[in-house]
Design an enzyme around this catalytic site. Structure first.
Site, PDB file in Angstrom:
ATOM      1  N   CYS A  76      -7.653 -63.347 -19.589  1.00 15.38           N
ATOM      2  CA  CYS A  76      -7.491 -62.482 -18.438  1.00 15.38           C
ATOM      3  C   CYS A  76      -8.776 -61.799 -18.008  1.00 15.38           C
ATOM      4  O   CYS A  76      -8.995 -61.622 -16.817  1.00 15.38           O
ATOM      5  CB  CYS A  76      -6.447 -61.424 -18.724  1.00 15.38           C
ATOM      6  SG  CYS A  76      -4.781 -61.920 -18.310  1.00 15.38           S
TER       7      CYS A  76
ATOM      8  N   LYS B 296      -1.728 -58.169 -15.279  1.00 16.01           N
ATOM      9  CA  LYS B 296      -1.798 -57.533 -13.956  1.00 16.01           C
ATOM     10  C   LYS B 296      -2.074 -58.551 -12.867  1.00 16.01           C
ATOM     11  O   LYS B 296      -1.485 -58.514 -11.794  1.00 16.01           O
ATOM     12  CB  LYS B 296      -2.895 -56.465 -13.961  1.00 16.01           C
ATOM     13  CG  LYS B 296      -3.000 -55.683 -12.645  1.00 16.01           C
ATOM     14  CD  LYS B 296      -1.752 -54.863 -12.385  1.00 16.01           C
ATOM     15  CE  LYS B 296      -1.876 -54.024 -11.136  1.00 16.01           C
ATOM     16  NZ  LYS B 296      -0.608 -53.364 -10.786  1.00 16.01           N
TER      17      LYS B 296
END
Length: 607
Positions: A2, A602
């Site tokens: 990420c 996210k």
């Protein structure tokens, strides 16, 4: 995925910079973390499964002086979360270290080829294949080697690579995965997210797909997909990381919930003139709405549910065919697209890969594309024909709150703007719709002042394992977002349904101990919702109502979140704020990590 960070500087503080940067992108979600840095004896990699704190504690065992390094927080896509599968990855000879966001689609065939050549692998990841391939193809020049590697692989990627022969240099590239360069004084940075490097610089280069960049402490050289050296625009980021800090709140999520009145006011002030007319002329330049005969709204997750609200607004106000689709499905549903199609793509980060690929597909089919995003310079905003920015500011909590409200509000204003252009809305109705925005802000403030009532409800439902969220019309869209918030930060199975569909099968699951959240903001359908509530109450459900003043719902439920009337189209948005609080306080009571729920990221940058 990420998080990516890289550093090259004149000070021997690379490890400190990398760990600090990784901490700033923790909100993206991850299951392991690691760093690689150049020392006098070569490249050293240290990585740990689990929280970043594990890696930080591990690094206390070392005294490291290094001027160049790369760091990564990983979310497993190939290979389970372990130390060995964490990034960075070495080549077998340990001359190369590499980090990667994305997915290499043909890694199996390349790995097979390398295994046949005797290469030994130390992980189960697709990423290590690229590190090994780079080492095999290495010709003494980082750029020419990387170009040879990129010709062999297929997929999405952002790479950052260091090599022992070039101890002060990083080489990086991107293809459908975000990567930026930060410019400093005798120090330069790369990152997947501007948050990682804001402590050090606000001068940012947003790389484009196909770009390769060579970074040292004093030089940044960018080559485009045609292998030409190019000068990319340097943009100054206006916000600093302190704006994204908790500011005295226990969690980012509640801070972001309570920033919504400010965002509503800002959106109204920025996107309307002194006569309160919506001013999107600049953002929507080149679109002739009289030529549009079909609209698609495409997004993922919370942005998709915001899109459902947008669809409702547009169908009601414009009388145009409006369709919503989940981005990961859009390309496979054979959408009917012509040059009279407006395709709207909604993404908070502007980097959601499914949404980006859907937009690419729509453009190829001839649609006019409009991006709605929160991040200046993000991929979606650079590639769309037109852009409207939401004004939510940085959203750190994985569970989206203020970004949702700002997306809905932008689509509300867009609907009014289009309605005015097409002559579909009478002036008195138009002004009422605009004034409802200010009313919404006032009523969110009031709801915030009453949040402890919702906290009390959360204490009663915290042990419930299953739930249903019900609504009719626009409230069914509210139900979906409320259900998502509850499940993603509470790990409770919840399902959203049109209230009238409950009796077509799902009512078989209603029994004592099941939660039902019944939503009613349209008094014309209030009696029908009350009837549905009575059905589930008779079977033992614990019912929480979410309704506006004047509803009959409070008379038949166990608990109620009651909101003030904010207009026909915006009262549902206010109700969502109440459901955000319900999810937040339930998670708080359960003792969970509200801002970083398990298994979630996210920004989802892989398909």
């Amino acid at each position: 995925m990420c998080g990516i960070i890289g550093y090259s500087g004149s000070k021997a503080n690379a490890v400190e910079v990398l760990l600090e940067g990784l901490e700033k992108v923790e909100y993206r979600g991850y299951d392991s973390a690691g760093i690689a840095f150049v020392t006098d004896s070569g490249i050293q990699i240290e990585k740990k499964e689990g929280k970043l704190e594990n890696l930080k504690n591990h690094m206390k065992n070392f005294e490291v002086l290094s001027c160049t390094g790369i760091g990564h927080t990983r979310w497993a896509t190939h290979g389970i979360p372990t130390d060995r599968n964490a990034h960075p990855h070495y080549s077998e000879s340990k001359d190369v270290a590499l980090i990667h966001n994305g997915i290499i689609e043909n890694y199996v065939e390349i790995k097979k080829e390398l295994l046949e050549q005797g290469v030994k692998f130390s992980s189960d990841t697709d990423t290590e294949v690229v590190a090994q391939l780079f080492s095999k193809l290495y010709d003494g020049d980082l750029y020419s080697t990387l170009k040879k590697v990129l010709k062999r692989i297929r997929g999405t990627y952002a790479f950052a690579i260091i090599h022992k022969d070039f101890p002060d240099k990083m080489i990086c590239c991107r293809n459908h995965s975000p990567l930026i360069v930060g410019l400093g004084e005798h120090q330069n940075f790369i990152a997947s997210d501007v948050s990682a490097i804001l402590k050090y610089t606000r001068d940012i280069i947003y790389l484009e797909d196909g770009d390769v960049v060579l970074v040292t402490k004093d030089n940044v050289t960018v080559y485009d997909k045609d292998e030409k050296e190019v000068k990319r625009e340097v943009k100054k980021v206006e916000w600093n990381f302190e704006q994204a800090s908790k500011g005295g709140y226990a969690h980012f999520m509640i801070k972001e919930i309570e920033e919504q009145p400010e965002i509503i006011e800002k959106t109204l002030n920025v996107y309307t003139d002194k006569e309160k007319n919506v001013k999107f002329d600049e953002q929507l330049e080149g679109i002739n709405f009289h030529d549009i005969d079909r609209i698609y709204i495409v997004a993922c997750g919370t942005a998709y549910y915001a899109g459902l609200q947008g669809q409702y607004f547009m169908k009601k106000l414009l009388g145009i065919d409006v369709f919503t689709d989940i981005a990961s499905e859009f390309r496979y549903n054979d959408p009917v697209i012509t040059n009279k199609t407006l395709a709207i793509f909604v993404s908070q980060s502007g980097e959601t890969i499914d949404t980006l690929m859907s937009m690419k597909y729509a453009k190829e089919k001839g649609a006019r594309t409009l991006a709605i995003s929160n991040v200046l310079g993000s991929t979606i905003t650079r590639e769309a024909d037109n852009v409207i920015y939401t004004l939510a500011g940085p959203e750190i909590s994985v569970a989206s709150t203020k970004a949702y409200s700002s997306q809905v509000l932008v689509m509300y204003l867009l609907s009014l703007y289009m309605g005015a252009k097409l002559g579909k809305i009478e002036e008195k109705d138009y002004q009422k719709y605009i004034s409802d925005i200010s009313l919404l802000k006032e009523n969110v403030v009031k709801l915030i002042s009453e949040k402890e009532k919702i906290h009390d409800i959360a204490k009663k439902i915290k042990d419930i394992k299953n739930g249903f969220y019900l609504g009719r019309g626009i409230d069914e869209k509210v139900a979906r977002e409320g259900s998502l918030k509850m499940k993603e930060i509470n790990y409770i199975h919840t399902e959203a349904l049109p209230a009238g569909e409950l009796k077509h099968g799902s009512i078989a699951l209603i029994e004592k101990g099941v939660l039902v959240v019944a939503i009613s903001t349209n008094l014309e359908m209030d009696e029908k919702v009350v009837s549905n509530i009575k059905e589930v109450k008779a079977r033992g459900a614990y019912v929480v109502g979410a309704c506006k003043e004047g509803s009959l719902v409070p008379e038949v439920v166990d608990d109620v979140i009651q909101v003030k009337d904010s207009g026909e189209l915006l009262t549902p948005v206010l109700t969502v704020v109440g459901l955000q609080y319900l999810a937040y306080y339930t998670s708080l009571e359960k003792g969970y990590d509200v801002d970083k729920p398990r298994n979630l990221a996210k920004s989802v940058t892989v398909e």
